[in-house]
Design a protein around this motif. Structure first.
Motif, PDB file in Angstrom:
ATOM      1  N   SER A 109      74.645  58.743  90.102  1.00  0.00           N
ATOM      2  CA  SER A 109      73.327  59.357  89.896  1.00  0.00           C
ATOM      3  C   SER A 109      72.901  59.285  88.444  1.00  0.00           C
ATOM      4  N   TYR A 168      71.669  59.606  93.397  1.00  0.00           N
ATOM      5  CA  TYR A 168      70.385  60.298  93.271  1.00  0.00           C
ATOM      6  C   TYR A 168      69.749  59.958  91.930  1.00  0.00           C
ATOM      7  N   TYR A 215      69.989  65.153  90.515  1.00  0.00           N
ATOM      8  CA  TYR A 215      70.594  66.085  91.454  1.00  0.00           C
ATOM      9  C   TYR A 215      70.793  67.412  90.731  1.00  0.00           C
ATOM     10  N   LYS A 231      67.172  65.672  94.352  1.00  0.00           N
ATOM     11  CA  LYS A 231      67.824  66.577  95.296  1.00  0.00           C
ATOM     12  C   LYS A 231      68.198  67.840  94.561  1.00  0.00           C
TER      13      LYS A 231
END
Length: 186
Positions: free
Chosen positions: A123, A154, A157, A186
């Motif tokens: 991420s 992601y 996150y 997220k």
């Protein structure tokens, strides 16, 4: 770049740094997946203080780990971070990994300035906290801004589900989360 991490700090007190450039580190195969652009840790028993990164900070192309890895018992505050192109298949890494959930701490994560997290193996920005996440109106986060710039996990996150004080997550500025493998935010 350096054979191992560019900057490695363990402290029982506060960590404060300004205008860090930690790029192209982890060039040695012997370091495994633990060679980050910058590794900052002050989450030891009896540690006091947080981590503050001010100025403009770059953590790019660190091939055997994350651009920025920060563990703290206190508030983690960062400004103007660019963390792109970190990690690889054999040694995955985040653009920036931020964690201050130790010792039941309810310390916050404060984000300011223009921040960019593109093309990281995992991420772009990964935050785990028991406190609030505060990205003020003068903050921007870009995690994937065009084809080929997304992150392998992601874009960003944020998890503060362990909070005992019902802390919030505020991303009030201009934010872009596009072309990331899992989801943008997220």
């Amino acid at each position: 770049g350096n054979y191992y991490s560019g900057l490695y700090v363990n402290s029982r007190g506060a960590i404060s740094a300004n205008n860090i450039s930690a790029n192209n580190n982890g060039q040695g195969a012997a370091c495994g997946a633990q060679c980050h652009g910058a590794y900052l840790q002050n989450n030891f028993a009896l540690s006091t203080g947080g981590i503050t990164l001010s100025g403009t900070n770059a953590f790019n192309s660190n091939t055997r780990g994350s651009g920025l890895f920060a563990y703290s018992n206190g508030v983690i505050s960062f400004n103007c971070i660019t963390a792109s192109g970190n990690g690889a298949a054999a040694t995955p890494g985040y653009g920036a990994y931020i964690n201050n959930t130790f010792n039941s701490s309810a310390a916050d994560v404060l984000i300011s300035g223009a921040n960019t997290f593109n093309n990281n193996y995992l991420s772009g920005l990964y935050v785990v906290t028991n406190g609030a996440v505060d990205g003020s109106t003068s903050t921007s986060i870009t995690a994937g801004n065009g084809a080929g710039s997304g992150n392998g996990g992601y874009g960003a996150y944020f998890d503060n589900s362990g909070s005992l004080v019902n802390a919030g997550i505020d991303l009030a500025g201009d934010n872009t989360f596009n072309y990331n493998y899992l989801s943008g935010l997220k």
